[in-house]
Motif scaffolding. Structure first.
Motif, PDB file in Angstrom:
ATOM      1  N   UNK A  35     -33.065-100.285  20.152  1.00 19.29           N
ATOM      2  CA  UNK A  35     -34.720-100.594  20.551  1.00 19.29           C
ATOM      3  C   UNK A  35     -35.386 -99.378  20.765  1.00 19.29           C
ATOM      4  N   UNK A  36     -34.805 -98.295  21.165  1.00 19.90           N
ATOM      5  CA  UNK A  36     -35.623 -97.163  21.845  1.00 19.90           C
ATOM      6  C   UNK A  36     -35.604 -95.937  20.646  1.00 19.90           C
ATOM      7  N   UNK A  37     -34.426 -95.747  20.091  1.00 19.18           N
ATOM      8  CA  UNK A  37     -34.408 -94.563  19.405  1.00 19.18           C
ATOM      9  C   UNK A  37     -35.375 -94.439  18.124  1.00 19.18           C
ATOM     10  N   UNK A  38     -35.660 -95.681  17.374  1.00 15.97           N
ATOM     11  CA  UNK A  38     -36.663 -95.733  16.292  1.00 15.97           C
ATOM     12  C   UNK A  38     -38.357 -95.163  16.806  1.00 15.97           C
ATOM     13  N   UNK A  39     -38.218 -95.679  18.087  1.00 15.76           N
ATOM     14  CA  UNK A  39     -39.855 -95.440  18.694  1.00 15.76           C
ATOM     15  C   UNK A  39     -40.054 -93.978  19.063  1.00 15.76           C
ATOM     16  N   UNK A  40     -38.929 -93.491  19.739  1.00 15.78           N
ATOM     17  CA  UNK A  40     -39.180 -92.224  20.580  1.00 15.78           C
ATOM     18  C   UNK A  40     -38.741 -90.946  19.846  1.00 15.78           C
ATOM     19  N   UNK A  41     -38.117 -91.133  18.665  1.00 18.73           N
ATOM     20  CA  UNK A  41     -37.852 -89.848  17.651  1.00 18.73           C
ATOM     21  C   UNK A  41     -39.384 -89.261  17.384  1.00 18.73           C
ATOM     22  N   UNK A  42     -39.310 -88.189  17.729  1.00 22.13           N
ATOM     23  CA  UNK A  42     -40.444 -87.406  17.282  1.00 22.13           C
ATOM     24  C   UNK A  42     -41.773 -87.170  18.105  1.00 22.13           C
ATOM     25  N   UNK A  43     -41.678 -88.079  19.066  1.00 20.30           N
ATOM     26  CA  UNK A  43     -42.687 -88.177  20.167  1.00 20.30           C
ATOM     27  C   UNK A  43     -42.827 -86.714  20.774  1.00 20.30           C
ATOM     28  N   UNK A  44     -43.867 -86.675  21.557  1.00 13.72           N
ATOM     29  CA  UNK A  44     -44.093 -85.389  22.277  1.00 13.72           C
ATOM     30  C   UNK A  44     -43.485 -85.890  23.662  1.00 13.72           C
ATOM     31  N   UNK A  45     -43.371 -85.039  24.778  1.00 14.44           N
ATOM     32  CA  UNK A  45     -42.818 -85.312  26.036  1.00 14.44           C
ATOM     33  C   UNK A  45     -43.622 -86.244  26.617  1.00 14.44           C
ATOM     34  N   UNK A  46     -44.417 -86.168  26.933  1.00 15.30           N
ATOM     35  CA  UNK A  46     -45.409 -87.031  27.756  1.00 15.30           C
ATOM     36  C   UNK A  46     -45.334 -88.670  27.127  1.00 15.30           C
ATOM     37  N   UNK A  47     -45.369 -88.488  25.863  1.00 11.40           N
ATOM     38  CA  UNK A  47     -45.635 -89.861  25.062  1.00 11.40           C
ATOM     39  C   UNK A  47     -44.018 -90.425  25.282  1.00 11.40           C
ATOM     40  N   UNK A  48     -43.104 -89.675  25.185  1.00  8.70           N
ATOM     41  CA  UNK A  48     -41.614 -90.283  25.327  1.00  8.70           C
ATOM     42  C   UNK A  48     -41.671 -90.834  26.865  1.00  8.70           C
ATOM     43  N   UNK A  49     -42.106 -90.088  27.740  1.00  6.35           N
ATOM     44  CA  UNK A  49     -41.763 -90.704  29.198  1.00  6.35           C
ATOM     45  C   UNK A  49     -42.667 -92.139  29.236  1.00  6.35           C
ATOM     46  N   UNK A  50     -43.941 -91.882  28.852  1.00  6.13           N
ATOM     47  CA  UNK A  50     -44.532 -93.199  28.649  1.00  6.13           C
ATOM     48  C   UNK A  50     -43.991 -94.459  28.051  1.00  6.13           C
ATOM     49  N   UNK A  51     -43.328 -94.084  27.005  1.00  5.36           N
ATOM     50  CA  UNK A  51     -42.713 -94.948  26.194  1.00  5.36           C
ATOM     51  C   UNK A  51     -41.518 -95.760  27.007  1.00  5.36           C
ATOM     52  N   UNK A  52     -40.659 -94.767  27.629  1.00  7.03           N
ATOM     53  CA  UNK A  52     -39.665 -95.392  28.465  1.00  7.03           C
ATOM     54  C   UNK A  52     -40.209 -95.942  29.958  1.00  7.03           C
ATOM     55  N   UNK A  53     -41.292 -95.677  30.402  1.00  7.15           N
ATOM     56  CA  UNK A  53     -41.720 -96.144  31.578  1.00  7.15           C
ATOM     57  C   UNK A  53     -42.282 -97.609  31.105  1.00  7.15           C
TER      58      UNK A  53
END
Length: 219
Positions: A39-57
């Motif tokens: 679920x997470x890998x396709x969305x998080x790949x290539x994101x910047x650091x803050x955007x990645x954390x916001x996605x995980x949140x």
């Protein structure tokens, strides 16, 4: 004809995407949560650091200040990089055999600059690219899929966008290249080939890449 080749870093130059997967798993494990990689890998790949954390949140209900979480996540991945990061299979041979001396080259990546420095110390990436490594900080923080980073890199190399070939492993990076007006090869090191269908070509490894004089138009 192609004058320059722009390399993404994570998943292209570096065999690092599985390390990132374990980083996310450890980050969530500390909070008693299991990573749903599919679920997470396709969305998080290539994101910047803050955007990645916001996605995980958002996906996992992780509480806390995003800046503090970015720092924690970087500490996790930094330790893993120091012990484990390596070149993607075939990259050094591809660069030395087909690229060096024929094309202008650079890295254009959303990975943290401090993390790139760790990988450079471990592997000597600079022997391929010297100081031609560009980050979103060079373009006001505008990360992929915005085209700014690739356009900036092309300007630094002195090559028109349509004569720059991009090597990417993520749909977000491929979108950025297409928006920049650059032909792009999708390297299926991180995702299945079907997810990279917007690229001009999709290959499974560096050994499959034949560098063109000019790409065929995208259908």
């Amino acid at each position: 004809m192609i004058e320059a080749i722009l390399f993404d870093c994570d998943g292209v130059v570096l065999d690092s995407e599985t390390i990132w997967d374990r980083c996310e798993a450890e980050f969530l494990r500390r909070r008693g949560v299991a990573l749903d990689l599919a679920r997470t890998k396709p969305l998080i790949t290539g994101l910047g650091q803050r955007a990645s954390v916001l996605l995980l949140q958002e996906q996992y209900g992780v509480a806390g200040d995003p800046d503090a979480l970015v720092t924690e996540r970087l500490e996790i991945i930094r330790g893993m990089f120091e012990r484990e990061v390596r070149f993607t299979a075939g990259f050094p041979e591809f660069f030395e055999g087909k690229v060096r001396g024929r094309y202008a080259t650079c890295i254009a990546t959303s990975m943290p600059e401090e993390l790139f420095a760790v990988a450079d110390r471990r592997l000597g990436i600079s022997r391929f690219f010297d100081d031609r490594v560009y980050f979103p900080t060079h373009v006001g923080g505008r990360a992929k899929p915005e085209p700014d980073l690739f356009l900036y890199a092309a300007g630094q190399l002195g090559a028109p966008p349509d004569r720059c070939l991009v090597l990417e492993d993520s749909p977000r990076g491929i979108e950025a290249a297409r928006r920049a007006g650059m032909p792009v090869i999708g390297l299926a090191t991180t995702h299945e080939k079907e997810m990279l269908g917007e690229a001009d070509w999709v290959v499974g490894s560096f050994g499959e890449i034949e560098l063109p004089a000019r790409p065929n138009p995208h259908p």
